[in-house]
Design a protein around this motif. Structure first.
Motif, short mmCIF file in Angstrom:
data_model
loop_
_atom_site.label_atom_id
_atom_site.label_comp_id
_atom_site.label_asym_id
_atom_site.label_seq_id
_atom_site.Cartn_x
_atom_site.Cartn_y
_atom_site.Cartn_z
N HIS A 649 0.84 -1.20 0.00
CA HIS A 649 0.00 0.00 0.00
C HIS A 649 0.87 1.25 0.00
N ARG A 812 -6.17 5.83 -0.50
CA ARG A 812 -7.23 4.83 -0.40
C ARG A 812 -6.61 3.45 -0.44
N ARG A 813 -7.28 2.51 0.17
CA ARG A 813 -6.79 1.14 0.14
C ARG A 813 -7.19 0.53 -1.17
N ASP A 816 -10.52 -1.13 -1.69
CA ASP A 816 -11.74 -0.34 -1.56
C ASP A 816 -12.45 -0.21 -2.92
#
Ligand SMILES: [Zn+2]
Length: 816
Positions: A649, A812-813, A816
C-alpha cells in the motif's frame, strides 16, 4: 669524550659508517615483499625524512581555527607544512556531532567519536596537529547569539585563550567570518578575534597563568571569498595549492583532497581535483600585533616577514651541509646522518637557559624536531605493540615495548622508559641494535582499580578521555657517541570486565498495536578478561525483571535475546526506563549497565496496511515500523526494479535515499508507476544535489532553507486534511519535544498540483510551506517531506510516531 666536529672526524665517521653499511646484514629479517610495496614504503620513508629535515628550517607555528571537522583549510595547512615546514595546528570548536552521517547509522555523540577520528586521519595527511575545544554541536544554528547562549560566550573565549597560550601560534587563519553562514562558524570567527588580544593580556583568565604564559599572536587572517582579487596588496596572501610536491609526486591540492576524503561521514566528496586545478586561496590580514613586522607584498605564507629577537633567531639556524639546506640531501642518507648527529652534538636548538627562557616553547619544538630528524635518519623508532589492546581496572596488562633500528648504523640503547597509568617504569632491553633489527621487552603494569572507564567512547566526548588513556614510551638512544631521544604515545581504552556493547532497540517504543507484546531486546556483551566469565545478564524496570546466565570464554562475546513480559502496560511505562546489567553470580555492583528509555506512543496505522521501505543509513525505519506493529518489508533497489509492487500500500524512501542508493534513480519510473497504480509513495528529505525535480511526478525544486529551531512554531495550512486527522488527530502537542531541528532543504518551488500541509520557520523568518507536499497521481499519492522524521522516530518522539503513522496510512486502500 668531547667529540668536536672537524673535517677529519667527519671523514672518519663517514668511512666507518660506509663500512657498516656494506657489511652483510645477517640480523635483518626482511619479510619477502613484492617490489612495489617495498618501493612504496621506501618512498614514504624518503618523504618522512625530507619532511623531518624541512621542519628544521622553519620555527613558526600557524593555527587554523574551525567550528567543525571539515571546516579546516586543509589545502593551506598542507602547503604550509609540506612545502615550507611550518608547524601547523588546527583547533576545532566542536566534534561535528550535530551533523548528518553519509556512511553509517551513528548520530550525535557516536557520530562525534567517528568525526574526531576522521579529523585525526585528515590531519595526518595535512601534516597538522588537531586540537578540540569540546563544545557540543547542537545542530545547525543560524546565529552567533544562539551559539553563544549554548556554549557560553566567556567559556568559548576562555578555552580559545588557553589553547593559544598553550600552542603559541605566530599566526592564525580561519575559514570563518563573523557574519555569514552557520551560527557556529560566526561565533567561532567572532570569538577568535577577541581571543587574539585576550591571550596576550595577563588580566584575562589570570588563573591560567600558573600553567601557561601569556602569548601574543602576531597576525590573524580570515579567508576572503568572492571575486575581488586582493593579491598584490600588502594586506593579503594567496596560497596556490596546485604546485606539485617534488617529493611526494602529487600536487598539494591532491594531498589536501585525500585529507578531505577522510571526513567520510560528511561526504560524498569529489574524487579528483578538477583538471583546471583547485582554487587559489586568499586570506585577508584582519588583525596584527602592534609589534608585528609588516606583511610583505606577495607574501606566500601567513608568517612571511615575521622576525624573532636576534638572540633567539641566532639559536634557531637550521643545520646545513656546505651551506646548502639539508633538504637537498634527503636521498643521501649517510651525509645527512653525519650532519644531523653533528648538529645534535653541537646542541643546535638547545641554547643556554637565559636564551631558552626567552621563547621556551619554540626551542622545545625545534629541539624535538631535531630529535625526530635524527630518529628518521637513523631509522630508530619505539612503539608499544597492539596485542591485548585494552586495559581492565585491577588487572595486570602485559604490553610489549619495541625499539627498532631500520637504519644503516648500529644504535645503542641507553634507557627505555614507560610512562602511563600513574607509573613510570624502566624497561630492561638489550643494549644495542645492529642495523635492521629490533629489540623488545615486556612491560607489566596494573591498571589501578580507581581508573574510570573510557568506553563507550561516545560518553567521553566532552571529558577529554575520548581517545582512551595515554601510554608513553621513550627511548634514549646513541649513535656514534651522540645521544637522542625517540618517543611514541599510544592510547588504550579502559574497559570493564564485561562490556555491554549494544542494546537494541533503544529507546524501546511501543504503540497500541504492540504494547501487549513482550519486549524483545537484543543485547551484545563482550568480555575483556583473560579468564572465563560467569555471570548474569539481567533486565529490570517498572514491575518487570528477567535475566539469564551468561558464560563467556576469555575475551569472548555473545549476542543474546532477552524477552520481557511487562506486568504493567501501555501508558504506564511512558517516561520510565529499563536497566540492562551484567552482574556477577553473587550480585554486588553490576559489572556493566545500560539504560533503555521506554516510550509509549499513542499512534495507530490503518489496519491491513502493507509497507515496503528502502532504508538509507540506519535501522530507524525498520524499528519504527516494528514499534507500530506494521506488516513491513525491507526492499532493495532490485526489488523496486524487478519485483511485483502491487502487494504494497505504501512505500517509504528513507532520507537521502537517492544518494545512499544511486541505482534507485534508474528504477524510479517503477516507483512512479506504483503510485499511478494506486500506491502511496513517501519520500523523506534529500539534499539539494541529491534530488532532481523529475524524480517526483510533478516538479519539486529543493532549496537550501532549514528550520533549525526544534521548537519552531508550526501552523496547519490544511487543518482538515487527512494527513492531519487520520487515523491520528494531529495537534500542536505532536510537535513538542522534537530534537535537533524541524527540517532541512525545504522545497522552494513546487507544482500547483501539490498541497502544502503545514508551515514552519525559525523565529523572525518567513514561513516555509514546503515541509510536507502531497499530490494525487494516477490512482495513488506522492508525498515529499523535508521534515526530519527520522531524528524524531529514532529518538522516540510520540508525535513523530503519530504523524509517521498518518503518512503510512494515507491514500485509499486498493481493495476499496
Ligand atoms: Zn562547519
Amino acid at each position: 669524550m668531547v667529540f668536536r666536529h672537524s673535517k677529519r672526524c667527519y671523514i672518519a665517521l663517514l668511512l666507518c659508517l660506509l663500512i657498516l653499511y656494506q657489511q652483510p646484514r645477517a640480523q635483518v629479517q626482511t619479510p619477502p615483499a613484492d617490489t612495489s610495496a617495498t618501493e612504496k614504503a621506501d618512498n614514504a620513508d624518503k618523504a618522512a625524512l625530507y619532511q623531518a629535515v624541512l621542519d628544521l628550517t622553519n620555527p613558526w607555528t600557524v593555527m587554523c581555527v574551525a567550528a567543525h571537522p571539515d571546516d579546516e583549510d586543509g589545502s593551506t595547512l598542507t602547503v604550509l607544512r609540506r612545502k615550507y615546514g611550518i608547524h601547523t595546528v588546527s583547533l576545532f570548536s566542536t566534534f561535528g556531532e550535530g551533523g548528518q552521517n553519509a556512511v553509517g547509522p551513528e548520530l550525535y555523540e557516536e557520530l562525534g567519536v567517528i568525526r574526531a577520528r576522521e579529523t585525526i586521519a585528515a590531519s595526518q595527511v595535512q601534516g597538522s596537529e588537531p586540537h578540540f575545544l569540546g563544545f557540543r554541536d547542537f545542530g545547525f544554528s543560524k546565529s552567533a547569539e544562539e551559539t553563544f547562549r549554548a556554549w557560553g560566550e566567556k567559556e568559548l573565549l576562555r578555552r580559545m585563550v588557553l589553547q593559544i597560550r598553550t600552542l603559541r601560534p605566530d599566526a592564525i587563519i580561519t575559514n570563518h567570518d563573523t557574519t555569514s553562514g552557520h551560527g557556529h562558524h560566526q561565533a567561532t570567527g567572532r570569538m577568535i578575534l577577541q581571543a587574539f588580544d585576550a591571550a596576550a593580556d595577563p588580566k584575562q583568565f589570570p588563573e591560567q597563568l600558573s600553567q601557561v604564559g601569556t602569548w601574543q599572536v602576531q597576525r590573524l587572517f580570515v579567508r576572503s571569498r568572492g571575486g575581488e582579487t586582493s593579491t598584490g596588496t600588502p594586506q593579503a596572501i594567496s596560497i596556490d595549492p596546485n604546485e606539485t610536491d617534488p617529493i611526494r609526486g602529487t600536487t598539494f591540492a591532491q594531498q589536501a583532497l585525500s585529507g578531505l576524503q577522510k571526513h567520510a561521514t560528511q561526504g560524498p566528496w569529489p574524487k579528483t581535483v578538477p583538471p583546471s586545478g583547485a582554487r587559489v586561496i586568499r586570506y585577508s590580514l584582519v588583525k596584527q600585533a602592534t609589534s608585528a613586522a609588516p606583511l610583505p607584498e606577495n607574501a606566500k605564507t601567513p608568517v612571511d616577514g615575521l622576525r624573532l629577537p636576534e638572540q633567539v633567531a641566532a639559536k634557531l639556524v637550521a643545520p646545513t651541509i656546505d651551506d646548502k639546506p639539508l633538504t637537498q640531501f634527503f636521498d643521501r642518507r649517510l651525509e645527512l646522518l653525519v650532519s644531523l648527529l653533528s648538529a645534535r652534538r653541537r646542541g643546535v636548538f638547545t641554547p643556554p637557559k637565559e636564551i631558552f627562557d626567552l621563547d621556551p616553547q619554540r626551542f622545545t619544538l625545534m629541539a624535538s624536531r631535531l630529535n625526530k630528524a635524527v630518529a628518521a635518519v637513523t631509522g630508530a623508532a619505539v612503539y608499544l605493540s597492539s596485542a591485548g589492546s585494552e586495559l581492565v581496572p585491577g588487572e595486570e596488562a602485559k604490553l610489549e615495548a619495541i625499539v627498532a633500528n631500520a637504519g644503516i648504523a648500529e644504535i645503542q640503547i641507553k634507557q627505555v622508559t614507560f610512562r602511563g597509568l600513574g607509573s613510570e617504569l624502566k624497561v630492561e632491553t638489550a643494549d644495542k641494535m645492529p642495523p635492521g633489527t629490533e629489540v623488545s621487552a615486556d612491560v607489566k603494569v596494573t591498571t589501578p582499580k580507581t581508573y574510570g572507564l573510557t568506553v563507550p567512547s561516545s560518553e567521553h566526548l566532552y571529558d577529554g578521555r575520548l581517545f582512551g588513556e595515554p601510554l608513553n614510551l621513550e627511548a634514549e638512544l646513541m649513535v656514534e657517541g651522540t645521544t637522542f631521544v625517540v618517543e611514541n604515545e599510544t592510547r588504550r581504552d579502559i574497559v570493564p570486565q564485561v562490556e555491554i556493547v549494544d542494546v537494541r532497540p533503544s529507546p524501546y517504543v511501543t504503540t497500541p498495536a504492540t504494547s501487549q507484546k513482550p519486549l524483545d531486546f537484543q543485547v551484545r556483551v563482550q568480555s575483556h578478561v583473560k579468564t572465563d566469565f560467569r555471570g548474569l545478564l539481567r533486565v529490570s524496570g517498572p514491575s518487570l525483571e528477567t535475566g539469564h546466565d551468561i558464560n563467556l570464554s576469555p575475551k569472548g562475546a555473545e549476542t543474546s535475546n532477552l524477552v520481557v513480559r511487562p506486568l504493567s502496560l501501555a501508558g504506564q511505562i511512558q517516561g520510565s526506563s529499563l536497566a540492562v546489567t551484567v552482574d556477577l553470580p553473587v550480585p554486588k555492583e553490576p559489572v556493566a549497565k545500560r539504560t533503555v528509555p521506554l516510550v509509549y506512543a499513542d499512534a495507530v496505522v490503518v489496519s491491513g496496511r502493507k509497507v515496503g521501505y528502502i532504508p538509507s543509513y540506519d535501522a530507524t525505519l525498520e524499528r519504527s515500523l516494528a514499534a507500530l506493529g506494521v506488516d513491513a518489508k525491507k526492499l532493495s533497489v532490485d526489488d523496486i526494479a524487478k519485483s511485483d509492487l502491487t502487494p504494497y500500500h505504501t512505500i517509504i524512501i528513507d532520507n537521502r535515499g537517492y544518494e545512499a542508493h544511486p541505482e534507485l534513480v534508474a528504477a524510479n519510473s517503477r516507483l512512479l508507476k506504483f503510485v499511478e497504480d494506486g500506491g502511496t509513495l513517501v519520500v523523506f528529505y534529500h539534499r539539494l544535489n541529491e534530488f532532481k525535480s523529475q524524480y517526483a511526478p510533478y516538479p519539486i525544486t529543493l532549496g537550501n532553507e532549514r528550520v533549525t529551531e526544534e521548537d519552531a512554531p508550526v501552523t496547519f495550512l490544511q487543518p482538515r486534511h487527512p494527513l492531519l486527522n487520520f487515523p491520528n488527530k494531529i495537534t500542536q502537542k505532536d510537535f513538542a519535544d522534537w530534537v535537533q531541528e524541524r527540517g532541512l532543504y525545504f522545497p522552494k518551488e513546487w507544482d500547483p498540483r501539490y498541497t502544502a500541509i503545514l508551515a514552519t520557520s525559525d523565529r523572525g523568518e518567513p514561513a516555509l510551506k514546503g515541509g510536507i507536499l502531497v499530490a494525487p497521481y494516477g490512482k495513488g499519492n506522492y508525498i515529499y517531506t523535508s521534515l526530519v522524521w527520522y531524528r524524531q522516530l529514532r529518538d522516540g518522539n510520540p508525535g513523530g510516531y503519530r504523524f509517521f503513522a498518518n503518512l503510512i496510512s494515507y491514500g485509499r486502500r486498493k481493495e476499496d
